[in-house]
Design an enzyme around this catalytic site. Structure first.
Site, PDB file in Angstrom:
ATOM      1  N   ARG A 134       0.858  -1.189   0.000  1.00  0.00           N
ATOM      2  CA  ARG A 134       0.000   0.000   0.000  1.00  0.00           C
ATOM      3  C   ARG A 134       0.891   1.234   0.000  1.00  0.00           C
ATOM      4  O   ARG A 134       1.728   1.407   0.885  1.00  0.00           O
ATOM      5  CB  ARG A 134      -0.900  -0.012   1.242  1.00  0.00           C
ATOM      6  CG  ARG A 134      -1.683   1.273   1.454  1.00  0.00           C
ATOM      7  CD  ARG A 134      -2.568   1.157   2.691  1.00  0.00           C
ATOM      8  NE  ARG A 134      -3.262   2.398   2.965  1.00  0.00           N
ATOM      9  CZ  ARG A 134      -2.924   3.274   3.910  1.00  0.00           C
ATOM     10  NH1 ARG A 134      -1.869   3.057   4.683  1.00  0.00           N
ATOM     11  NH2 ARG A 134      -3.632   4.366   4.090  1.00  0.00           N
TER      12      ARG A 134
ATOM     13  N   HIS B 253      -3.033  11.020   0.706  1.00  0.00           N
ATOM     14  CA  HIS B 253      -2.417  10.774   2.016  1.00  0.00           C
ATOM     15  C   HIS B 253      -1.804  12.101   2.490  1.00  0.00           C
ATOM     16  O   HIS B 253      -0.591  12.217   2.649  1.00  0.00           O
ATOM     17  CB  HIS B 253      -1.381   9.655   1.928  1.00  0.00           C
ATOM     18  CG  HIS B 253      -1.019   9.049   3.252  1.00  0.00           C
ATOM     19  ND1 HIS B 253      -1.089   7.717   3.519  1.00  0.00           N
ATOM     20  CD2 HIS B 253      -0.575   9.629   4.409  1.00  0.00           C
ATOM     21  CE1 HIS B 253      -0.702   7.468   4.764  1.00  0.00           C
ATOM     22  NE2 HIS B 253      -0.376   8.620   5.328  1.00  0.00           N
TER      23      HIS B 253
ATOM     24  N   GLU C  65      -6.991   8.517   6.667  1.00  0.00           N
ATOM     25  CA  GLU C  65      -7.203   9.181   7.964  1.00  0.00           C
ATOM     26  C   GLU C  65      -7.677  10.624   7.844  1.00  0.00           C
ATOM     27  O   GLU C  65      -6.946  11.549   8.217  1.00  0.00           O
ATOM     28  CB  GLU C  65      -5.914   9.150   8.793  1.00  0.00           C
ATOM     29  CG  GLU C  65      -5.423   7.772   9.141  1.00  0.00           C
ATOM     30  CD  GLU C  65      -4.375   7.780  10.261  1.00  0.00           C
ATOM     31  OE1 GLU C  65      -4.031   8.862  10.762  1.00  0.00           O
ATOM     32  OE2 GLU C  65      -3.913   6.689  10.635  1.00  0.00           O
TER      33      GLU C  65
ATOM     34  N   ASN D 162      -6.806   2.119  10.315  1.00  0.00           N
ATOM     35  CA  ASN D 162      -5.470   2.340  10.883  1.00  0.00           C
ATOM     36  C   ASN D 162      -5.608   2.393  12.404  1.00  0.00           C
ATOM     37  O   ASN D 162      -6.444   3.142  12.925  1.00  0.00           O
ATOM     38  CB  ASN D 162      -4.883   3.673  10.431  1.00  0.00           C
ATOM     39  CG  ASN D 162      -4.529   3.692   8.953  1.00  0.00           C
ATOM     40  OD1 ASN D 162      -4.662   2.670   8.267  1.00  0.00           O
ATOM     41  ND2 ASN D 162      -4.073   4.825   8.458  1.00  0.00           N
TER      42      ASN D 162
ATOM     43  N   TYR E  21      -3.260   2.284  16.233  1.00  0.00           N
ATOM     44  CA  TYR E  21      -1.947   2.284  16.885  1.00  0.00           C
ATOM     45  C   TYR E  21      -2.003   2.131  18.403  1.00  0.00           C
ATOM     46  O   TYR E  21      -1.152   1.500  18.993  1.00  0.00           O
ATOM     47  CB  TYR E  21      -1.203   3.600  16.568  1.00  0.00           C
ATOM     48  CG  TYR E  21      -0.748   3.674  15.125  1.00  0.00           C
ATOM     49  CD1 TYR E  21       0.501   3.210  14.752  1.00  0.00           C
ATOM     50  CD2 TYR E  21      -1.580   4.175  14.136  1.00  0.00           C
ATOM     51  CE1 TYR E  21       0.925   3.249  13.433  1.00  0.00           C
ATOM     52  CE2 TYR E  21      -1.175   4.214  12.813  1.00  0.00           C
ATOM     53  CZ  TYR E  21       0.084   3.754  12.473  1.00  0.00           C
ATOM     54  OH  TYR E  21       0.488   3.777  11.163  1.00  0.00           O
TER      55      TYR E  21
ATOM     56  N   GLU F 137      -3.046   0.050   8.378  1.00  0.00           N
ATOM     57  CA  GLU F 137      -1.829   0.450   9.097  1.00  0.00           C
ATOM     58  C   GLU F 137      -1.896  -0.032  10.540  1.00  0.00           C
ATOM     59  O   GLU F 137      -2.949   0.056  11.180  1.00  0.00           O
ATOM     60  CB  GLU F 137      -1.678   1.985   9.170  1.00  0.00           C
ATOM     61  CG  GLU F 137      -1.252   2.632   7.896  1.00  0.00           C
ATOM     62  CD  GLU F 137      -1.086   4.149   8.052  1.00  0.00           C
ATOM     63  OE1 GLU F 137      -0.709   4.617   9.146  1.00  0.00           O
ATOM     64  OE2 GLU F 137      -1.342   4.842   7.066  1.00  0.00           O
TER      65      GLU F 137
END
Ligand code: NOJ
Length: 522
Positions: free
Chosen positions: A112, A157, A202, A338, A340, A408
């Site tokens: 990606r 992005h 995002e 995504n 984290y 991600e």
């Protein structure tokens, strides 16, 4: 990602800090109930992710126009922690053949990456195109095809062409048309080679962290609105004009930290956590993935009420027409996610210093991290793997059986090839994905590690490192070297299971500040 860490302190704390993290990660793995030998199914898509501005460099080569990031950090070097910029970055523009080789070495079948909008359309508009920019992406795609790696391309992005940012970026309704023209050109030009697209990466972070805080373009509600409409129009364009002959899929990538109530029995904290999830993720996901469409009722109520109290004639959150609600509903072939980290949410009890109006004030939560969770790099990213499973379940509970592609997931530190903490992070987070799949029946279709190689980490510059490969930013060659986490990821991809003993952590000496408990875990 925004971070208040200071470069100066990085070197000094590096060694003791990573040892401490190692101890912490080992200590916390106990809680994760690692027992079952689950396998990733044969069809599970493993990949690795990057983004144009973060790795390409060549900021003014081949007729490329400037993006907002080129322009603003040239004007304001202080926007990044180390006063760096993306002029050369990891130089992937020149080193893409080497990069495809290291992707292949990881054994993943998917890559990606994003197109840089101003590399293709230097002014942002489709009246002027850069032949060199277009050729670059054809060459990269050809290299990937030869390596048998499927491209997954993100159209936006965050590197908005500067002339469009000067018009207000996504707060300007005209952006919807400009994006649609760009998307049409990308589908026409690259659609035979690219079969998986994501429109935006995002949207929340782009609006909230960068446009709002760093670049002072206001109105996060308006931003969300036009990004959503641009996404939906691009999706419908592909569906109608390109899908019948190109047969690809189009999605969007949304991001969310998991939000747990700080006190799980306090109704106010429980409400605060849900308010955060809806304001952060629901605002984008509900219009696309829910059965009823439109913004989540809670988000509509909060922003409408606050707008009235703040003397606005109309709500800061624009209203979708009936046609727009239908356009958005179902406008994604998968849920790009995504993730984290996790935060603990509580009802604010002291005076917060929020700007009014702002997204923070609308959301109205106090956010903190659990001090027991390790923070191996940037101060926003603490390690709490179970949050991943909870988030995946929340998506399923709210939006049904939509296929989720984790576009991600990863962790940053301050560098080094022996990145044991990153090895543990990937093992533990991927294990939570397996639990979500096997125990909770969440439909997870793929997983992309962030990121292939150390890169330009936005306002952190090059101070924090997310890569599976190290990049030597001091050498003109930008030499790449494999980290332990790359080996570990390759092993997971190959065996389709997590071998927690594959990379052995060294036995550590007792550290002066270790508690007896921590000592026993290493
Ligand atoms: C998400 C963003 O998509 C990516 O660009 C960024 O580097 C990572 N988060 C880490 O902050």
């Amino acid at each position: 990602m925004r971070s208040s860490s200071k470069v100066a302190k990085i070197g000094a704390v590096l060694v003791s800090f990573s040892l401490l993290c190692l101890a912490h990660v080992a200590a916390t793995t106990e809680d994760f109930d690692i027992k079952e030998d689950y396998e990733f199914p044969e069809a599970f898509k493993f990949g690795v992710s990057t983004a144009a501005f973060q790795i390409e460099g060549a900021w003014n080569e081949g007729g490329k126009g400037e993006s907002m990031w080129d322009t603003y950090i040239h004007e304001h070097p202080e926007y990044t922690l180390d006063h760096s910029n993306g002029d050369i970055a990891a130089d992937s523009y020149h080193k893409y053949t080497e990069d495809v080789k290291i992707i292949k070495d990881l054994g993943v079948k998917y890559y990606r990456f994003s197109f840089s909008w101003p590399r293709i359309l230097p002014q942002g508009t489709d009246n002027k195109k850069s032949k060199d920019g277009i050729d670059y992406y054809h060459k990269l795609l050809e290299e990937l095809r030869r390596a048998n790696i499927t491209a997954v391309v993100t159209l936006f992005h965050w590197d908005m062409p500067t002339p469009l940012m000067d018009l207000g970026g996504w707060s300007n309704p005209k952006m919807v048309d400009y994006f649609l023209d760009y998307a049409r050109f990308a589908f026409e030009e690259f659609g035979d080679e690219v079969k998986i697209w994501t429109t935006m990466n995002e949207p929340h972070q782009h609006c909230y962290n960068y446009c709002y805080y760093i670049f002072s373009v206001l109105q996060s509600g308006t931003y969300a609105h036009y990004m959503l409409l641009a996404h939906a129009k691009a999706y419908r364009l592909y569906e109608k004009e390109f899908k019948p002959r190109q047969n690809g899929r189009v999605g969007i990538t949304l991001d969310a930290f998991w939000a747990d109530p700080k006190n799980s029995t306090d109704p106010l904290d429980i409400e605060a956590a849900e308010r955060y999830r809806q304001m952060r993720l629901g605002i984008y996901a509900h219009p696309i993935y829910s059965n009823i469409g439109d913004y989540p009722p809670l988000v509509r109520e909060i922003i409408d009420t606050n707008s009235r109290l703040q003397n606005f004639t109309r709500s800061r959150l624009p209203v979708f027409s009936k046609e727009e609600i239908e356009l958005l509903k179902g406008s994604s072939d998968f849920f790009g996610l995504n993730h984290y980290t996790t935060y603990l949410m509580s009802h604010p009890t002291i005076n917060e210093t929020w700007t009014i109006p702002s997204w923070d004030h609308d959301t109205f939560v106090r956010m903190e991290q659990n001090l027991a969770w390790p923070i191996p790099g940037a101060d926003w990213l603490s390690v709490y793997p179970p949050g991943f499973r909870k988030l995946l379940n929340w998506i399923k509970n709210n939006y049904g059986d939509v296929p989720i592609v984790i576009t991600e997931n990863g962790m940053c530190d301050f560098g080094g090839l022996k990145d044991y903490t990153r090895v543990s992070y990937y093992n533990d987070y991927l294990y939570q994905v397996l639990l979500a799949m096997y125990k909770d029946n969440v439909n997870v279709e793929g997983y992309f590690a962030w990121t292939l190689l150390d890169d330009f980490e936005w306002t952190d510059g090059y101070a924090t490192k997310f890569g599976l490969y190290e990049v030597d930013f001091d050498s003109p060659e930008r030499t790449r070297r494999k980290k332990l986490s790359a080996d570990n990821y390759r092993n997971i991809v190959e065996k389709r299971k997590i071998d927690f003993d594959y990379i052995k952590q060294p036995k550590m000496k007792k550290l002066p500040y270790q508690t007896p408990e921590e000592e026993n875990t290493v």
